[in-house]
Write a protein that holds these residues in place. Structure first.
Motif, PDB file in Angstrom:
ATOM      1  N   MET A   1      -5.942 -13.353  -2.375  1.00 57.00           N
ATOM      2  CA  MET A   1      -4.829 -13.789  -1.444  1.00 57.00           C
ATOM      3  C   MET A   1      -3.690 -13.085  -0.342  1.00 57.00           C
ATOM      4  O   MET A   1      -4.550 -11.536  -0.783  1.00 57.00           O
ATOM      5  N   GLY A   2      -2.546 -13.467   0.761  1.00 57.70           N
ATOM      6  CA  GLY A   2      -2.578 -12.442   1.248  1.00 57.70           C
ATOM      7  C   GLY A   2      -1.860 -10.915   0.688  1.00 57.70           C
ATOM      8  O   GLY A   2      -1.482 -11.014  -0.083  1.00 57.70           O
ATOM      9  N   GLN A   3      -1.375 -10.246   1.840  1.00 62.71           N
ATOM     10  CA  GLN A   3      -1.064  -9.624   1.185  1.00 62.71           C
ATOM     11  C   GLN A   3       0.976  -9.679   0.973  1.00 62.71           C
ATOM     12  O   GLN A   3       1.174  -8.242   0.182  1.00 62.71           O
ATOM     13  N   VAL A   4       1.474 -10.173   1.722  1.00 61.60           N
ATOM     14  CA  VAL A   4       2.627 -10.520   1.345  1.00 61.60           C
ATOM     15  C   VAL A   4       2.742 -11.764   1.144  1.00 61.60           C
ATOM     16  O   VAL A   4       2.712 -12.544   1.107  1.00 61.60           O
ATOM     17  N   CYS A   5       3.623 -11.549  -0.022  1.00 56.74           N
ATOM     18  CA  CYS A   5       3.951 -12.103  -0.698  1.00 56.74           C
ATOM     19  C   CYS A   5       5.330 -11.852  -1.879  1.00 56.74           C
ATOM     20  O   CYS A   5       5.973 -10.921  -1.388  1.00 56.74           O
ATOM     21  N   VAL A   6       5.669 -13.179  -2.537  1.00 55.04           N
ATOM     22  CA  VAL A   6       6.815 -13.445  -2.742  1.00 55.04           C
ATOM     23  C   VAL A   6       7.070 -13.780  -4.160  1.00 55.04           C
ATOM     24  O   VAL A   6       5.935 -14.192  -5.367  1.00 55.04           O
ATOM     25  N   CYS A   7       7.866 -12.195  -5.427  1.00 52.88           N
ATOM     26  CA  CYS A   7       8.071 -12.266  -6.879  1.00 52.88           C
ATOM     27  C   CYS A   7       8.985 -13.570  -7.117  1.00 52.88           C
ATOM     28  O   CYS A   7       9.776 -14.040  -6.988  1.00 52.88           O
ATOM     29  N   ALA A   8       7.819 -14.774  -7.912  1.00 51.12           N
ATOM     30  CA  ALA A   8       8.157 -15.793  -8.117  1.00 51.12           C
ATOM     31  C   ALA A   8       9.491 -15.158 -10.039  1.00 51.12           C
ATOM     32  O   ALA A   8      10.599 -16.555 -10.115  1.00 51.12           O
ATOM     33  N   ARG A   9       9.181 -14.989 -10.620  1.00 55.20           N
ATOM     34  CA  ARG A   9       9.722 -14.014 -11.447  1.00 55.20           C
ATOM     35  C   ARG A   9       9.149 -13.234 -12.005  1.00 55.20           C
ATOM     36  O   ARG A   9       7.779 -12.647 -11.905  1.00 55.20           O
ATOM     37  N   VAL A  10       9.886 -12.510 -12.998  1.00 62.82           N
ATOM     38  CA  VAL A  10       8.849 -11.621 -14.051  1.00 62.82           C
ATOM     39  C   VAL A  10      10.108 -11.842 -15.867  1.00 62.82           C
ATOM     40  O   VAL A  10      10.533 -11.270 -15.789  1.00 62.82           O
ATOM     41  N   THR A  11       8.036 -11.702 -15.614  1.00 69.68           N
ATOM     42  CA  THR A  11       8.534 -12.195 -17.979  1.00 69.68           C
ATOM     43  C   THR A  11       7.725 -10.935 -18.288  1.00 69.68           C
ATOM     44  O   THR A  11       7.108  -9.879 -18.120  1.00 69.68           O
ATOM     45  N   SER A  12       6.688 -11.110 -19.538  1.00 66.13           N
ATOM     46  CA  SER A  12       5.758 -10.211 -19.746  1.00 66.13           C
ATOM     47  C   SER A  12       5.018  -9.717 -18.656  1.00 66.13           C
ATOM     48  O   SER A  12       4.445  -7.797 -18.363  1.00 66.13           O
ATOM     49  N   THR A  13       5.337 -10.296 -17.404  1.00 65.51           N
ATOM     50  CA  THR A  13       3.899 -10.261 -16.227  1.00 65.51           C
ATOM     51  C   THR A  13       4.590 -10.459 -14.453  1.00 65.51           C
ATOM     52  O   THR A  13       5.317 -11.083 -14.995  1.00 65.51           O
ATOM     53  N   ILE A  14       3.894  -9.710 -13.977  1.00 67.92           N
ATOM     54  CA  ILE A  14       5.089 -10.022 -12.309  1.00 67.92           C
ATOM     55  C   ILE A  14       4.677 -11.761 -12.007  1.00 67.92           C
ATOM     56  O   ILE A  14       3.119 -11.687 -11.141  1.00 67.92           O
ATOM     57  N   HIS A  15       4.826 -12.378 -11.454  1.00 65.46           N
ATOM     58  CA  HIS A  15       4.143 -13.230 -11.067  1.00 65.46           C
ATOM     59  C   HIS A  15       4.935 -13.798  -9.635  1.00 65.46           C
ATOM     60  O   HIS A  15       5.210 -13.547  -9.016  1.00 65.46           O
ATOM     61  N   LEU A  16       3.320 -13.734  -9.028  1.00 66.09           N
ATOM     62  CA  LEU A  16       3.728 -13.401  -7.574  1.00 66.09           C
ATOM     63  C   LEU A  16       2.905 -14.962  -7.200  1.00 66.09           C
ATOM     64  O   LEU A  16       2.309 -15.199  -7.505  1.00 66.09           O
ATOM     65  N   ILE A  17       3.317 -15.499  -5.593  1.00 68.45           N
ATOM     66  CA  ILE A  17       2.552 -16.740  -5.309  1.00 68.45           C
ATOM     67  C   ILE A  17       2.368 -15.581  -3.577  1.00 68.45           C
ATOM     68  O   ILE A  17       4.231 -15.759  -2.754  1.00 68.45           O
TER      69      ILE A  17
END
Length: 504
Positions: A268-284
């Motif tokens: 995946m691309g290096q520049v991502c957006v954090c969608a949410r933080v729960t028990s893990t970091i969700h990136l898109i």
């Protein structure tokens, strides 16, 4: 001639009581019950008045030697506790029955009706009923004593996150309230970069540490400080400190991954957006819609920082949009998001409406954006970002603008919001004016993210009724009535709040 013999019947005769002369059926003592009771008292040695220790703060009773039990009035647990108080004096009698007698709830008295039996003169069995009165005496338990002292603690859990925004802490607070893990804390103190939990035992602190490690991506360090040492019994008294560091990434942050980590997550691309933080970091990935999850261990092996915070976001207006369909990904690509739509958009800053400067970018908000909508994003083209991995990237691969979220009228959303959240009681060092804005951001995130709401208890706010002008649908997400919980309020017969069980 036949004779039929009539059956003989045995008629038991009466005897005279040897003391009062009253006719009675024969018994081994040759005495009536009244005279036998005047001669023998089988309840002798059993105390008729006993003291029971009760803690007003936590409403628990002391079961010697050092156990505190929570018992309701006239419950089986309280009956067992009272009988244990007189058990040692009832070794020579047999307990037949025991029950409560009604007393005033505020009289500080508990009356117990006890029925016992005992073998007396020449094998005669005598049964007697008497009343034992238990006097409630107030005594503060050890746990409440430590709470009142406020400085007496055995373990502290220090939760820290080195970020500007407190979204993760607001989310963590709701999880703690939902699972009631704040009940065992002696004190909760809010500090600059986090929050401290003080506990009376190390076991309670370890329970909080285990919960944090399962809830948010973090790492922990433990330290012990020796308070005292008994050389005779070889016992040590320590104070334990658990330092919990949460990853410095919050929801809606723009991050730049290392090339090695981006490749391991499906190219995946290096520049991502954090969608949410729960028990893990969700990136898109805004360019391909690829999604990935980064746990705490992976993050600390390949750390990355946030490139932008909420304050640096700028408002753009959508000038044109075009949905991208059937995009083909390269070999080894990861999973794509089904909840988002990839689109190419032309945007212009609302602060530059008097110019012709427009920006072209890809976004994962294609299902939400229309021409004329307002959206928040970060301008890479006109910003100076100092990041190790971003500086090494090919400039052609760095987007001019990264759009984060659609913008709505905040004042209307606040007026229309008919729900609320509970908060933990804690000591605050200072009340920053920016905290209220950050809390409103968190409430908006709950409205926009249904998956985030599943872990939070949302309560209906009966005091807020939206006005007629606020009921118009402007497209802003909201919480449905089905997801709200009703607050339980217990009242007595007079309609007032119920009083405490025991008062002076």
């Amino acid at each position: 001639m036949e004779y039929i013999q009539a059956p003989t019947t045995t008629i038991q005769g009466n005897i005279l009581c040897c003391t009062c002369g009253v006719p009675i059926p024969p018994n081994p003592a040759n005495m009536c019950v009244a005279c036998l009771r005047t001669q023998v008292d089988i309840s002798e040695g059993i105390p008729k008045q006993v003291t029971v220790n009760f803690c007003k703060q936590c409403e628990r009773y002391l079961q010697p030697p050092a156990t505190w039990m929570k018992c309701a009035l006239e419950s089986r647990e309280l009956l067992a506790l009272c009988l244990k108080k007189i058990k040692s004096s009832m070794t020579k009698v047999r307990l037949i029955d025991a029950g409560f007698l009604w007393t005033e709830p505020h009289s500080k008295r508990i009356k117990l009706k006890v029925t016992i039996q005992k073998e007396v003169m020449n094998g005669a069995i005598l049964q007697q009923v008497f009343v034992v009165e238990f006097v409630i005496q107030y005594q503060m338990c050890d746990d409440c004593h430590r709470v009142e002292a406020k400085d007496f603690w055995k373990a502290v859990v220090q939760v820290r996150q080195k970020t500007v925004h407190k979204k993760t802490f607001y989310y963590l607070e709701q999880l703690i309230l939902k699972h009631k893990l704040h009940k065992n804390a002696l004190n909760i103190k809010e500090v600059n970069d986090g929050i401290d939990f003080y506990y009376s035992t190390r076991q309670h602190a370890q329970k909080m540490v285990d919960f944090l490690q399962c809830t948010v991506p973090c790492r922990s360090k433990t330290s012990l400080r020796l308070i005292s040492h008994d050389i005779h019994s070889n016992t040590f008294n320590y104070k334990s400190t658990y330092s919990m560091e949460i990853v410095p990434v919050c929801k809606d942050n723009v991050v730049c991954l290392s090339p090695r980590l981006a490749q391991s997550l499906g190219n995946m691309g290096q520049v991502c957006v954090c969608a949410r933080v729960t028990s893990t970091i969700h990136l898109i990935d805004p360019n391909t819609l690829q999604i990935a999850e980064v746990d705490g261990n992976t993050y600390w092996r390949n750390p990355f920082n946030s490139l932008v915070n909420r304050r640096q976001l700028e408002e753009f207006i959508v000038m044109d949009t075009d949905i991208i369909r059937n995009q083909k990904l390269g070999a080894g690509a990861g999973v794509r998001s089904n909840k988002h739509t990839l689109a190419e958009v032309w945007v212009q800053k609302t602060s530059e409406m008097d110019t012709s400067q427009q920006y072209h970018c890809r976004t994962f908000l294609g299902h939400l954006l229309n021409i004329g909508d307002l959206v928040l994003g970060f301008d890479f083209a006109n910003s100076n970002v100092n990041d190790e991995y971003l500086n090494k990237m090919n400039p052609n691969h760095v987007p001019d603008v990264v759009l984060i979220k659609k913008s709505y009228d905040r004042s209307r959303r606040v007026r229309r919001r008919n729900w609320k959240l509970h908060e933990m009681v804690r000591d605050r060092e200072d009340n920053d004016t920016d905290d209220e804005r950050q809390y409103q951001d968190f409430l908006e995130d709950l409205e926009e993210d249904e998956a985030l709401r599943k872990n939070v208890n949302i309560y209906r706010d009966a005091s807020k009724m939206p006005a007629a002008s606020d009921t118009e649908d402007d497209g802003a997400p909201c919480v449905s009535l089905v997801e709200m919980l009703e607050e339980l309020s217990l009242t007595d017969a007079t309609g007032e709040e119920g009083a405490d069980m025991m008062t002076e």
